[in-house]
Design a protein around this motif. Structure first.
Motif, PDB file in Angstrom:
ATOM      1  N   ASN A 401       0.834  -1.198   0.000  1.00 45.79           N
ATOM      2  CA  ASN A 401       0.000   0.000   0.000  1.00 45.79           C
ATOM      3  C   ASN A 401       0.875   1.256   0.000  1.00 45.79           C
ATOM      4  O   ASN A 401       0.483   2.306   0.514  1.00 45.79           O
ATOM      5  N   ASP A 404      -0.525   4.488  -1.298  1.00 48.61           N
ATOM      6  CA  ASP A 404      -1.443   5.198  -0.401  1.00 48.61           C
ATOM      7  C   ASP A 404      -0.671   5.996   0.636  1.00 48.61           C
ATOM      8  O   ASP A 404      -1.079   7.087   1.035  1.00 48.61           O
ATOM      9  N   LYS A 407       0.661   9.639  -0.380  1.00 49.56           N
ATOM     10  CA  LYS A 407      -0.399  10.520  -0.876  1.00 49.56           C
ATOM     11  C   LYS A 407       0.037  11.980  -0.957  1.00 49.56           C
ATOM     12  O   LYS A 407      -0.547  12.758  -1.705  1.00 49.56           O
TER      13      LYS A 407
END
Length: 840
Positions: A401, A404, A407
């Motif tokens: 991830n 993410d 970001k």
């Protein structure tokens, strides 16, 4: 035995014809000493040459044992001279670069006598003439009398029936002349000796028959032989042929007498060979380097066939229709269209039927195993791995991830991070893994829940792997901290032993109100699940072995046992059992799979369902409608895939690892045969489509290297042609220098082919020396060239001449020199032996 009937010899001269012999008729006894006397120009030597078969009569007949020679061909005369005639010349006519023994042996070489017998007979002949202690001397080391004795020994060695002596004492002093005449008289006791001389005193003293010639006619015969009625016998002469080994020996000894010229000629001939050999050395070195690169990429870039593949290979270049359009509008003032986007849109994505192909592989397993080190089947089943520490929340390790967590960075970086796959399945073949990797610390996975960190060949791990694994803090990548971030290093013990949590794919689903719901976004549920899950442990660190091409590949490697374990766990889970128990019922919606109804409609519901909807709260009603819409798109197979169920008979991808590009090519041919078989069976859906980009790239580079090599060889080959012409000229000069030797060989029975063979042998030797010299010089030059390239661009052994190339170049050198010597060799063969003997 020997009979001349009305022999006439006429020469054509500028003013007409000249008759040298006019109606000569004479018979000779089997053994007698005949002296032919007469003034210069009376035809004595011509008569001797006709008897010896060196010259041909114009008319009349020469009979041997009653057999006419009118129909004799060149080969018959050659055999006659070798078997029947022995010549002794006034000027000795010995081959200067041969020893006395070799000169005497020469006549025997044409008779096919073995080397041992030849040596013995030649030695015996020299003993007979009193030269036993001079057999290894060359002519220029002997007196005139000794040289004439060698000539007599040479004439006798083949045991001829007739000995012809042309002025044998003409160049000798009186004492030596007496010795030679006594020797000839002794010889005449056992064979016919015919001598031409100007010395009547010697003739009367030693001969038992004197024939006087004048103006080509016999004017006197002291002891004529009365003609007897003899039946014609079938005269058979042994075949004469000089072996190529003898021709090589003669030519080699001749070349040794001109060492300087021979070396310079060979060096000039070797220049072209050197040029081509150097080009081939460099080309071979580059090709070896490319092949090594190809071999190195086999592990990192196997031949891969994906389930999804492009039906067409898209190309930004002008397509055929656009090319035609361009050609049609070449002379018009119009703008054409290059259909780039149209071609992209029209590019189809097709599904390869890997289930059928896997079945084909298993059916022909021996054939595939012989060409591959490993065949790896990949499925849409990735292990779900989480950080063992859930105190700060749930952190997904795999699938990563990282995008993410980034970001706050740019969209490009997030896009790159989302496509990074850190975890990868290792080969199931132990030998394959051992050939790929070297264990730096720890060990390879022995259990399903053991994994290894994969470093690059510099013993480094990519930072995105460390961020993904939580070993490095991703906050370092934030703009305010990026300048403070430093490169880190870790002790092996800090990495080995780290544990993570393995969550079975089916375990994230929980059953509520009769349907299964994905709880992977529920932190409390996931924390509890993760804490109760099995550990995944890093047990080793590996790096690619030198030459495997995986030098930049880093990440986490897990065994196929882990994939099998996860698959078994999923298949035994309750959710999978329920779905398989009722293939029409969607376990995620509680409804049956849609039968083509794609939109929610109250009219499609039963009274009970309508009643139930009426009693639902707004949130509950919205969830029901969403599940209905979801159900409209779902299928039984899709649900199983969603849970993580895989069909081992139907892989998503197949990787073929080969040991060489030759095997890879053979593997492609098998796939091509498979496609042909599917087309023949009219099963187009099973035809495989794939693209081997690395193979195509390497093939293009190899083709370019080969093309450049051929062009350079073409340029350098010009020097080979020039050197061949030069060797042809040198051979012609050698023909002129060895004219007398040609006459001597012809007098001993050598045929025209034998003469050609001698000079061909000389060109073979010249070509072989030139080729060997060229290869030797090339090998000497390759060493410094390779050293320079290694020190500049760090490529080892860039100049290596293949053995086959060396052999081929030597053969080419020989063939070119032989071809260049063809014309001079034929000039030598056409020389008149009588004229050749007169050459000084």
């Amino acid at each position: 035995m020997l009979e001349l009937k009305q022999i006439t010899k006429v020469y054509r001269v500028a003013n007409g014809k000249q008759t040298v012999l006019d109606d000569i008729t004479i018979n000779f006894r089997t053994n007698e000493f005949v002296s032919i006397l007469g003034p210069s120009g009376s035809g004595k030597t011509t008569l001797l040459n006709i008897i010896g078969g060196l010259d041909q009569y114009t008319s009349g007949d020469l009979l041997i044992n009653g057999k006419s020679t009118k129909d004799f061909k060149n080969r018959d005369w050659d055999r006659y001279r070798n078997n029947t005639i022995g010549f002794v010349f006034q000027s000795y006519n010995l081959i200067s670069h041969q020893t006395a023994l070799a000169n005497v042996e020469l006549a025997l070489t044409l008779s096919g006598v073995s080397r041992e017998e030849r040596r013995q007979r030649a030695t015996d002949a020299l003993k007979r003439v009193g030269l036993e202690e001079h057999i290894n001397k060359r002519p220029n080391q002997m007196s005139g009398g000794q040289m004439q004795r060698v000539a007599i020994a040479r004439a006798l060695v083949n045991n001829p029936d007739i000995l012809l002596a042309d002025e044998p004492t003409g160049a000798l002093d009186s004492d030596t002349s007496v010795q030679i005449m006594a020797l000839l008289k002794e010889i005449a006791k056992e064979r016919l000796v015919i001598m031409v001389t100007h010395n009547p005193e010697l003739a009367e003293t030693y001969s038992n028959r004197i024939v006087n010639l004048l103006d080509g006619r016999i004017i006197a015969d002291s002891n004529p032989y009365q003609e007897q009625d003899e039946k014609s016998s079938d005269v058979q002469f042994k075949k004469t042929k000089m072996s190529f080994a003898t021709a090589l020996s003669l030519s080699f000894r001749n070349l040794l007498t001109k060492k300087g010229r021979t070396f310079l000629t060979a060096f000039a001939g070797s220049i072209g060979i050197i040029g081509i050999a150097l080009i081939l050395s460099l080309s071979n070195g580059v090709r070896r380097y490319i092949n090594k690169m190809q071999e190195d990429t086999l592990v990192a870039y196997p031949l891969t066939i994906d389930r999804s593949a492009s039906g067409n290979t898209f190309n930004f270049s002008i397509s055929n229709d656009n090319q035609q359009q361009r050609n049609s509008q070449k002379n018009k003032k119009k703008i054409g269209t290059n259909n780039v986007l149209k071609n992209m849109v029209s590019t189809q994505v097709v599904d390869n039927d890997l289930k059928a192909f896997k079945s084909y592989i298993e059916k022909h397993s021996k054939k595939f195993k012989s060409l591959t080190k490993d065949i790896q089947y990949s499925y849409n089943l990735k292990p779900k791995v989480y950080s063992a520490d859930t105190s700060k929340g749930v952190k997904t390790i795999n699938p990563s991830n990282l995008s993410d967590e980034l970001k706050d960075t740019t969209a490009n970086i997030r896009a790159i991070a989302s496509n990074i796959e850190v975890w990868q399945e290792l080969s199931s073949d132990k030998k394959m893994i051992d050939s790929q990797y070297r264990v730096v610390s720890g060990h390879l996975p022995k259990k399903y829940n053991e994994v290894v960190l994969m470093a690059d060949d510099n013993n480094k791990i990519a930072d995105y792997v460390l961020y993904s694994l939580g070993i490095k803090n991703v906050d370092e990548l934030k703009s305010k901290n990026i300048k403070k971030a430093k490169s880190s290093s870790y002790a092996y013990k800090d990495l080995i032993g780290r544990t993570y949590k393995l969550v079975i794919n089916s375990a994230v689903y929980q059953k509520e109100s009769g349907v299964w719901i994905d709880r992977s976004n529920n932190n409390d549920f996931m924390k509890k699940l993760i804490n109760s899950s099995e550990n995944i442990k890093i047990v080793g660190i590996v790096k690619p072995k030198e030459g495997t091409g995986s030098n930049s590949e880093t990440g986490v490697g897990y065994s196929q046992d882990l994939t099998n374990y996860i698959s078994q766990k999923i298949n035994s889970s309750q959710i999978v059992k329920e779905q398989r128990a009722n293939k029409k019922h969607n376990i995620f919606t509680g409804q049956n799979f849609s039968n083509g109804k794609k939109e929610f409609s109250v009219n499609n519901l039963s009274k009970e369902q309508r009643s139930k909807l009426a009693s639902m709260a707004p949130e509950e009603l919205a969830a029901y409608v969403n599940r209905y819409s979801e159900n409209a798109k779902a299928t039984y197979d899709d649900n199983l895939k969603k849970i993580g169920v895989i069909d081992t008979a139907s892989p998503e991808k197949i990787n073929f690892y080969t040991s060489s590009f030759k095997d890879k090519k053979s593997l492609k041919n098998i796939i091509k045969d498979y496609n042909k078989e599917m087309k023949r069976k009219n099963q187009q859906s099973k035809v495989l489509k794939y693209t081997d980009m690395m193979g195509a790239l390497m093939s293009t580079i190899t083709t370019m290297v080969n093309g450049i090599t051929f062009v350079l060889i073409g340029f350098v080959a010009i020097s080979l042609l020039v050197s061949s012409i030069m060797i042809g000229i040198i051979t012609y000069i050698s023909v002129l220098e060895r004219t007398k030797e040609i006459g001597i060989l012809r007098a001993m029975g050598a045929s025209k082919k034998d003469v050609v063979r001698i000079f061909t042998a000389e060109t073979v030797i010249e070509g072989a020396i030139a080729g060997l010299l060229g290869i030797l010089i090339t090998l000497l030059l390759n060493a410094p060239i390779s050293t320079i390239v290694k020190n500049t661009v760090h490529i080892d052994n860039i100049a290596v001449l293949p053995l086959w190339a060396a052999i081929v170049l030597i053969v080419i050198s020989i063939l070119l020199t032989v071809f260049a010597g063809l014309m001079p060799s034929r000039v030598a063969a056409r020389k008149d032996p009588v004229e050749a003997l007169r050459t000084e």
